[in-house]
Design a protein around this motif. Sequence first.
Motif, PDB file in Angstrom:
ATOM      1  N   ILE A 191     -32.259 148.522   9.971  1.00 22.25           N
ATOM      2  CA  ILE A 191     -31.930 147.793   8.257  1.00 22.25           C
ATOM      3  C   ILE A 191     -33.601 146.550   8.385  1.00 22.25           C
ATOM      4  N   PRO A 192     -33.172 146.373   7.224  1.00 19.39           N
ATOM      5  CA  PRO A 192     -34.362 145.547   6.545  1.00 19.39           C
ATOM      6  C   PRO A 192     -34.672 144.581   7.355  1.00 19.39           C
ATOM      7  N   GLN A 193     -36.195 143.865   8.189  1.00 19.18           N
ATOM      8  CA  GLN A 193     -36.138 142.967   8.294  1.00 19.18           C
ATOM      9  C   GLN A 193     -35.354 141.754   7.467  1.00 19.18           C
ATOM     10  N   GLY A 194     -35.288 140.687   7.986  1.00 23.73           N
ATOM     11  CA  GLY A 194     -34.326 139.574   7.053  1.00 23.73           C
ATOM     12  C   GLY A 194     -33.373 139.753   6.924  1.00 23.73           C
ATOM     13  N   THR A 195     -32.431 140.611   7.004  1.00 28.14           N
ATOM     14  CA  THR A 195     -30.917 140.895   6.623  1.00 28.14           C
ATOM     15  C   THR A 195     -30.217 141.771   7.806  1.00 28.14           C
ATOM     16  N   ARG A 196     -29.004 140.965   7.370  1.00 29.18           N
ATOM     17  CA  ARG A 196     -27.857 141.455   8.675  1.00 29.18           C
ATOM     18  C   ARG A 196     -26.193 141.913   8.239  1.00 29.18           C
ATOM     19  N   ASP A 206     -39.126 135.857   1.567  1.00 34.04           N
ATOM     20  CA  ASP A 206     -39.690 134.959   2.480  1.00 34.04           C
ATOM     21  C   ASP A 206     -39.642 135.662   3.917  1.00 34.04           C
ATOM     22  N   ARG A 207     -41.410 135.394   4.424  1.00 28.76           N
ATOM     23  CA  ARG A 207     -41.169 135.564   5.737  1.00 28.76           C
ATOM     24  C   ARG A 207     -39.803 135.388   6.955  1.00 28.76           C
ATOM     25  N   PRO A 208     -39.271 136.239   7.122  1.00 24.66           N
ATOM     26  CA  PRO A 208     -38.059 135.876   8.160  1.00 24.66           C
ATOM     27  C   PRO A 208     -38.026 135.397   9.510  1.00 24.66           C
ATOM     28  N   GLN A 209     -37.704 134.280   9.612  1.00 24.69           N
ATOM     29  CA  GLN A 209     -37.712 133.804  11.082  1.00 24.69           C
ATOM     30  C   GLN A 209     -36.259 133.126  11.425  1.00 24.69           C
ATOM     31  N   ARG A 210     -36.400 132.533  12.617  1.00 23.13           N
ATOM     32  CA  ARG A 210     -34.996 132.360  13.154  1.00 23.13           C
ATOM     33  C   ARG A 210     -34.038 131.446  12.239  1.00 23.13           C
TER      34      ARG A 210
END
Lengths: 472, 472
Positions: free
Chosen positions: B8-13, B143-147
Motif C-alpha cells: 500500500i502507498p506510503q502513509g496509508t493504512r 506530507d512526508r509520512p512519519q510516526r
Amino acid sequence: MSAQQPSIPQGTRDFGPAVVARRNYIFGVIRRVFEKFGYAPLETPTLENLSVLTGKYGEEGDQLLFKVLNSGNFLKKQKGDKIKEQVTPEDLLAGPRAVLPKVAEKGLRYDLTVPFARYVVMNRNTLVFPFKRYQIQPVWRADRPQRGRYREFYQCDADVVGTNSLLCEAEIVLMMSEVLTTLGLTDHTIKINHRGVLGAFYKALGGEGTEVDLFTAIDKLDKIGREGVEKELLERGFSAAATERLFDLLSVGGDFEEKLERLLAAFATAGVEPDNADGYRGLQDLQQVLTYLRGFGFEKWKNLEFDVTLARGLSYYTGCIFEIKINNVNMGSVSGGGRYDNLTGAFGLPGVSGVGFSFGVDRLYDCLEELQLFPEAVATTTRCLLANFDAESEVAVLPVLRRLREAGIASELYPEPGKLGRQFKYADGKDIPYVLIQGPEERAAGRFKLKTLATGQEQTVTLEEALAELAN
Amino acid sequence: MSAQQPSIPQGTRDFGPAVVARRNYIFGVIRRVFEKFGYAPLETPTLENLSVLTGKYGEEGDQLLFKVLNSGNFLKKQKGDKIKEQVTPEDLLAGPRAVLPKVAEKGLRYDLTVPFARYVVMNRNTLVFPFKRYQIQPVWRADRPQRGRYREFYQCDADVVGTNSLLCEAEIVLMMSEVLTTLGLTDHTIKINHRGVLGAFYKALGGEGTEVDLFTAIDKLDKIGREGVEKELLERGFSAAATERLFDLLSVGGDFEEKLERLLAAFATAGVEPDNADGYRGLQDLQQVLTYLRGFGFEKWKNLEFDVTLARGLSYYTGCIFEIKINNVNMGSVSGGGRYDNLTGAFGLPGVSGVGFSFGVDRLYDCLEELQLFPEAVATTTRCLLANFDAESEVAVLPVLRRLREAGIASELYPEPGKLGRQFKYADGKDIPYVLIQGPEERAAGRFKLKTLATGQEQTVTLEEALAELAN
C-alpha cells in the motif's frame, strides 16, 4: 466581489444532514446483518498503488481508474528542473505509456474486492481463515456521469475467503433476504445461477465460438431480448442450430428443484459428459445450497429464483452467482455477487476460494425513497430548541439546557436573543419538533411553554414534565 | 509465481476488524456528543475542484494537495494524439504552472473546513442559519509520512456559521470536555485564547515587526522555549525591549479571571487604546465565554486554562482559539479550533462568522491505547461459533444457528466439518468468546456443550439455557 463561484466535480455529490441520516440508516441495517452472520469490518486506504489496481478490471476498467499525481508535489513550483528530469519531451512524444509511470503511481480505489484480495495476501500469515470481512467504503470510477451513475459512490461488500463451503452461498442468500426485509423491500427476487451451468450450456452447444462470447451475450438478454442475443451469437460464430439449443436450455421451466432435474436430463441428452466438472458441479452446488436453505427452514421460497439466464459480467466468477431485483421499482439490480476461485492469485496467493456480494447503496436509497419506506424517526436532528429571549434569560436557561442534554435529549439554545418568529423558523427549517420557551413571566412562575411545531399545540409545563415529554 | 508482491502507498493504512471497531467507538462517542448539541451531519465528496482547494491553505498547503489526473482517461491508451494536443513539449519546458491546469483539475479533500465553506456558499439560499454541522471524513495530505503522521487520515469537525454568539464558543468547550470525559481521558487541559489578545500584545510591543511574525514565534514557544522565541523575534526586527515586554505579558499569572483583569491593566499601561477593537474585545469575549460556562454550572474549572501563549498557526482565525492537551500522555494536541470571520469570503459570501473545532482521531486512538481505556466490549465480533461435526450434523444445527441470530446473537457455523481443534483455533483467532457444540451424543440427548474460551469452562445446556447465557 471577484470571488469564484464554487462548484463540485461532475459525478460527485454533497450529502446534507437529512440525506446522511437516511444513508446511515441503510448502512446500519446492512452492517448489523453482516455482523450477525460473523462478518467483521475492514477498511482499506482510498489510495492504492496503481500496480495493485491496473489489470484487474479489464482494459475498460483500467481507463476508468482515477490516477493521482505523484506525492502531490510533482509539478510543484520549485521543482521545474526535477520534472524536466523526470519527464522529458521525448517521453511525451513517445506517448502516454512512457509518461504515466513517471507522474502517477497511485490511484483511487475502484472497488472493494481487489483491495480485499490485496489485504488478504499481505496479511496471510496473521489472518485466521476462513476470513469473513465486510467493507463499506466509497469507490471512484471515471465513468461518464449520468442519472444514477456517479464517479464517487459507496459499496457495501461482504466476502469470505479460504473455504469452498456452500454454506457461505446459502448464508449470502439469507443475508440478502434479511437486509431487504428489514428495509421493508419485501417484493424482491434473489436470483441465483452457477457459472458451471453456463459452462455446460457452452459444451451443449458443441464447442462453437468462445465461452466468454456466450456469457457476454446471455448477460444482455434482459436488455436486447432473444432476437438481439441470437444476432450477436451468429455474428460471433455460433450456428443457428446451436443458438436454438441454447434457448431450449435457457427456457427450462419449473421451480428451483424441477429446473435442476430438467437441466440434468438436458445435459445428458446434449452429450455433456457426466464427469464434466463444470456443468454437473454447478447443479450439485445449487442443490447443496438448496439443502442448506431447507436446513435453515426455508422451503419453497418464493423470493428465490434459479435463473439460468443470469450470467453477470465479471470474469472472475467461477461458481454460484447472485443478483437481486426489486420487483416493484423500475431499477437495475441492487446487489450482486458470486464465488471466485482465484482472486488472490494475481498477488501471488493461488488456490484461495472465496465468495462475496455487494449492495449498491444509491439504488437501495432510491428504492426506499420511491416506496416511501424510510422510517420517520431516521432523521438525526435536534429534538428541542430552547428559545432565546434576552441576554438575561439566555444565561438563566443554561442549567435547563444542561439538564436536557444530560437526559440524552439533543437540544440547543438559539444562539442569539431575538424575535421568536425567527427562532420558530429556525426550528422549522431544521425539523426540530419541539420549542421550549421561558420568558420572564414563565420564569417567575417556574414554568415553561412547550410548543409542538407539527400541531402548533402549546402547553404550560414544569421542567420535569417537559423532560418526560421530550424523552418519548 | 511471477505475481507481484502487493503493497500500500506510503502513509496509508489498512484497518483490520479490531482496529475498525475501536475507531468506530471513538467516532460514535464524538458523533453522539455533536448531535446532542444540535450539530447535524454533512458529507462532502473526496474529489474537489482544484479551483476550490488551491490558495486556501497557504503556499505550503498547495504543495501538499494530492492532484488527480483529469477524468482518469487523460493519458489513456488510445489518446496519444489528444495528450499531445493538450500538453505540448513547449508547455512542459515552460514549467509545471503551464502543464498542471491541463492535466489535473481535481484534488483530494485536504481538510473539512474549506469544503464546508464551499457547501455553505453553494447552498446559502436553502440552508437555515445559524448552520451547525459536523463532518467525520478522511482527508489527504502529501506530507512526508512519519510516526503518527499519515497521508490519509480522518478529521472530526464541528462548526457553526452565521452567528457571532459566544455561546457557541462556550458549548465547544463543553463538547470537548464531554467527548474526553466519555472516552475516559479525564486528565486533560482545554486551552483557550483569543487572537485579539495576541493582537493587543502586538500593539503593546510598539508596532515593530509584523503581527504574523509575532504569532508564528509565539506558536513555537512550546517547542523552542523562551530563548528560541527571543532569538527569532530579534531576527525578525523586534527589539530586545519589546521582546521583554512580550514575555512580561506572556507570563501573566493567576486563574482565568485574574488573568483577564491583569491583562486589562497591562494593556492600559502599555498604551493599548481602550477602543482597540482587538485587544479589549478579546478580553470581553473571553469574559463572556466564562459567563456562559458559569451559567451552565461550571465554576473554577480546573480543566480549562486561559493560555495567553496559545497562538495556533492557521491564519484565518480571528476570535477565540482552542487546543486540547492530554496531560498524562506524551502527545501533541488532540483537538483545536477557533472563530473565523471570513471563511466563506473566498467563495463570494463575505461577512459570515463561524466557529469550529476538530478532533484528530489517530491521536485520540493512541491516547486510549496507551492508557488502556478502550472498553473490552468494543470489539465487534461473532459471539458464538457453532462447531461443525460432519455433513449430517452440519445441516441438523442450522435451525439452532437461525434461532441464535433471530435472538440478535452474532453467530456462525464453522463452514466445513472437521477437527474441533482447528475450529477452536478459529474461534480463538477471531476472539469469539463461546463455542456451542452438538455432537451425535448431545443431539440424541437434546443438549449442547457450551464452552467459554477464556476460562475453558464447559457446561451441558439446553438451547434455551445457551440462548440465555449468550444474550448476556
